[in-house]
Write an enzyme that holds these catalytic residues in place. Structure first.
Site, PDB file in Angstrom:
ATOM      1  CG  ASN A 154      35.812  52.472  35.158  1.00  0.00           C
ATOM      2  OD1 ASN A 154      35.421  52.527  33.994  1.00  0.00           O
ATOM      3  ND2 ASN A 154      36.369  51.390  35.671  1.00  0.00           N
ATOM      4  CG  HIS A 204      35.187  46.645  37.426  1.00  0.00           C
ATOM      5  ND1 HIS A 204      36.155  46.373  36.485  1.00  0.00           N
ATOM      6  CD2 HIS A 204      35.161  45.579  38.259  1.00  0.00           C
ATOM      7  CE1 HIS A 204      36.697  45.195  36.752  1.00  0.00           C
ATOM      8  NE2 HIS A 204      36.108  44.685  37.811  1.00  0.00           N
ATOM      9  CB  SER A 213      31.182  48.360  41.243  1.00  0.00           C
ATOM     10  OG  SER A 213      30.949  47.092  41.838  1.00  0.00           O
ATOM     11  CG  ASP A 265      39.067  47.951  37.924  1.00  0.00           C
ATOM     12  OD1 ASP A 265      39.474  46.891  37.416  1.00  0.00           O
ATOM     13  OD2 ASP A 265      38.717  48.928  37.257  1.00  0.00           O
TER      14      ASP A 265
END
Ligand code: GRF
Length: 194
Positions: free
Chosen positions: A106, A108, A135, A144
């Site tokens: 992912n 972020h 990030s 996260d």
């Protein structure tokens, strides 16, 4: 290697990822899935010849597990090796994350572990941070919270608004995510700093 990309909106990160997977890159995009029908990224993916799918979370009336089972049913026929979340705005349960354990990324828009969750740019500005950024991390059950594989840093400038900072960071996301994805696919797990 085959990469499925999950989006909810414009998909600018999806476009950057898809465009990076050419030539001698060991991966290719195999699917773009959105939880939002009509998300702008779906048309962009179709233009690039990438298969698309929609699983609308509103069809599952809050039954998160049923929604995630439907997503898995839409994703797995495309046999992805990696799941890249890119502007995907639904929180996933440990069941979904476990199904793709160790192969889900992912991006972020903060310098994790700072500012997990939402409104990251406003929070950085209000905190008076001199720097902000984005990030890329492995997705684990902690929101996260997975191992960070790469970060890009930008200055917070006087007079920045959440919008101006977001735009500066988004440009960095489009460089960072493709770089981290390629390393991830090639088996690299070291930290990349841009
Ligand atoms: C952006 O806020 C980005 O920082 C985050 O998701 C949002 C939408 O990105 N990763 P995209 O244009 O849909 O990739």
């Amino acid at each position: 290697k085959r990469v499925a990309i999950l989006i909810s909106g414009g998909g600018s990160n999806m476009v950057a990822l898809a465009k990076s997977m050419t030539g001698d890159h060991p991966a290719r995009p195999c699917l773009v899935l959105s939880n939002v029908p009509g998300a702008g990224g779906l048309a962009k993916a179709a233009e690039m010849g990438i298969p698309t799918a929609v699983v609308d979370h509103r069809d599952f009336k809050g039954d998160r597990e049923a929604f995630e089972r439907a997503m898995i049913a839409a994703i797995d026929p495309h046999a992805p090796d990696v799941i890249a979340m890119a502007g995907f705005m639904r929180i996933l349960t440990p069941a979904f994350i476990g199904h793709y354990a160790g192969r889900m990324l992912n991006i972020h828009p903060s310098l994790l572990p700072k500012y997990r969750g939402l409104n990251t740019h406003l929070r950085a500005i209000e905190a008076g941070d001199a720097e902000a950024g984005c990030s890329v991390h492995e997705v684990t059950a902690e929101l996260d919270g997975g191992p960070v594989l790469g970060q890009a840093r930008v200055p917070v400038q006087p007079g920045d608004t959440p919008e101006t900072l977001a735009a500066r960071i988004l440009a960095c996301e489009h460089a960072l995510y493709p770089a981290v994805l390629r390393r991830f696919v090639e088996g690299e797990r070291g930290f990349l700093s841009l």
